[in-house]
Design a protein around this motif. Structure first.
Motif, PDB file in Angstrom:
ATOM      1  N   ALA A  18      18.016  21.425  44.321  1.00 39.92           N
ATOM      2  CA  ALA A  18      17.647  22.117  43.083  1.00 39.92           C
ATOM      3  C   ALA A  18      17.554  23.620  43.264  1.00 39.92           C
ATOM      4  CB  ALA A  18      16.316  21.569  42.571  1.00 39.92           C
ATOM      5  N   ALA A  19      17.451  24.080  44.509  1.00 35.51           N
ATOM      6  CA  ALA A  19      17.408  25.515  44.758  1.00 35.51           C
ATOM      7  C   ALA A  19      18.681  26.199  44.258  1.00 35.51           C
ATOM      8  CB  ALA A  19      17.230  25.794  46.251  1.00 35.51           C
ATOM      9  N   GLY A  29      14.546  21.198  47.800  1.00 29.96           N
ATOM     10  CA  GLY A  29      15.528  20.586  48.692  1.00 29.96           C
ATOM     11  C   GLY A  29      16.145  19.312  48.174  1.00 29.96           C
ATOM     12  N   GLN A  30      15.731  18.870  46.984  1.00 35.86           N
ATOM     13  CA  GLN A  30      16.268  17.637  46.413  1.00 35.86           C
ATOM     14  C   GLN A  30      16.934  17.938  45.064  1.00 35.86           C
ATOM     15  OE1 GLN A  30      13.074  14.798  46.158  1.00 35.86           O
ATOM     16  NE2 GLN A  30      12.618  14.884  48.349  1.00 35.86           N
ATOM     17  N   SER A  31      17.876  17.088  44.701  1.00 35.55           N
ATOM     18  CA  SER A  31      18.549  17.278  43.414  1.00 35.55           C
ATOM     19  C   SER A  31      17.573  16.991  42.273  1.00 35.55           C
ATOM     20  CB  SER A  31      19.771  16.367  43.308  1.00 35.55           C
ATOM     21  OG  SER A  31      19.391  15.013  43.457  1.00 35.55           O
ATOM     22  N   MET A  45      17.551  20.709  36.010  1.00 38.69           N
ATOM     23  CA  MET A  45      18.084  22.018  36.357  1.00 38.69           C
ATOM     24  C   MET A  45      19.594  22.139  36.151  1.00 38.69           C
ATOM     25  SD  MET A  45      15.836  24.236  36.879  1.00 38.69           S
ATOM     26  CE  MET A  45      16.988  25.511  37.402  1.00 38.69           C
ATOM     27  N   PRO A  46      20.403  21.106  36.441  1.00 37.85           N
ATOM     28  CA  PRO A  46      21.847  21.245  36.194  1.00 37.85           C
ATOM     29  C   PRO A  46      22.166  21.543  34.730  1.00 37.85           C
ATOM     30  CG  PRO A  46      21.462  19.397  37.656  1.00 37.85           C
ATOM     31  CD  PRO A  46      20.110  19.852  37.172  1.00 37.85           C
ATOM     32  N   GLY A  62      27.408  22.533  36.376  1.00 41.48           N
ATOM     33  CA  GLY A  62      26.533  21.388  36.134  1.00 41.48           C
ATOM     34  C   GLY A  62      26.842  20.225  37.052  1.00 41.48           C
ATOM     35  N   VAL A  63      28.129  19.908  37.220  1.00 42.11           N
ATOM     36  CA  VAL A  63      28.533  18.787  38.074  1.00 42.11           C
ATOM     37  C   VAL A  63      28.118  19.023  39.516  1.00 42.11           C
ATOM     38  CG1 VAL A  63      30.524  17.578  39.060  1.00 42.11           C
ATOM     39  CG2 VAL A  63      30.440  18.035  36.607  1.00 42.11           C
TER      40      VAL A  63
END
Length: 265
Positions: free
Chosen positions: A233-234, A180-182, A186-187, A225-226
């Motif tokens: 993060a999902a 649930g958080q950035s 992962m991007p 990515g942006v």
């Protein structure tokens, strides 16, 4: 001067791809709040809530592992769409090979009218181009193959919204990150995978086509990515798994269809 059919066919995937990315990035502005089944519209009720329910059911089977549930459901969705995608790719390869046959005659027509800009000459050029298509039994409209992509949009976008609108997802961790958080890693992974996917899609293309598509090879991964940097993060997890599947699917289609088409030439 290229015909309108050639122009549309050449840039259809760029336009559809950018449209899809903008639609998904536009979802980033949404609140991500749970959807009320009582007030949900048609799309939310039959697409978003359905996928949300599937994610929850699969997660419960996997011991409340929502990260693994996203991976599994993403693969299931992609497998379900695979026949459409393979059909589209087969048509794309057939069109590409037929265009190689037509190209010399097409260039001869274009050279014939290169310095003739009056309306009558342009009309004659379009007429000769259409006659060339008829001669080779080539339908530029049918060869565009946009229908499979249009069918996919509501499914993939509905799944995207479901990930954003399922509060249970944000309460769980997967691998090194909270769903649930950035996440700062992962991007980059999602963007890299989609860049590799783009490069794989160019295998077998003529250099001129590769050059025309080059800008899309950067736009798609950069935008993913942006958007991922500001998203839970999902979402980049979903994109990364989907991208890996697309790479495998494209390699499979090239092995199946390109080799068969070469044998038949």
């Amino acid at each position: 001067m290229q015909s309108v059919f050639t122009f549309i066919k050449k840039y259809r995937y760029i336009g559809l791809g950018i449209l899809a990315i903008f639609l998904l990035s536009g979802c980033q502005a949404a609140s991500g709040e749970p959807i009320d089944p009582e007030t949900a519209g048609f799309f939310d009720k039959y697409f978003v809530l359905t996928f949300s329910h599937i994610i929850k059911v699969v997660a419960s089977v996997l011991g409340d592992n929502y990260g693994l549930s996203i991976v599994v459901v993403t693969l299931i969705v992609r497998l379900a769409l695979m026949p459409l995608m393979l059909k589209q790719m087969k048509r794309s390869f057939e069109t590409r090979d037929k265009m190689k046959v037509i190209k010399p005659e097409m260039e001869a027509i274009q050279a014939k009218y290169k310095d003739k800009k009056d309306a009558e000459s342009q009309r004659k050029m379009q007429q000769e181009t259409l006659e060339l298509y008829q001669k080779h039994h080539f339908n530029p409209i049918a060869s565009m193959g946009c229908l499979p992509m249009i069918i996919q949009f509501p499914i993939l976008i509905g799944f995207y919204y479901a990930i954003r609108s399922t509060p249970e997802i944000a309460q769980h961790n997967f691998l090194w990150f909270n769903l649930g958080q950035s996440d700062m890693i992962m991007p980059f992974i999602a963007a890299l995978i989609y860049y590799v996917q783009f490069r794989v899609s160019q295998i077998g293309m003529e250099p001129s086509q590769q050059k025309q598509m080059a800008i899309f090879g950067l736009i798609s991964p950069v935008m993913i990515g942006v958007v991922s940097f500001a998203a839970p993060a999902a979402l980049p997890l979903y994109w990364a798994v989907g991208g890996l599947f697309l790479i495998a699917q494209q390699l499979l289609s090239k092995k199946l269809y390109q080799s068969k088409l070469k044998e038949n030439m």
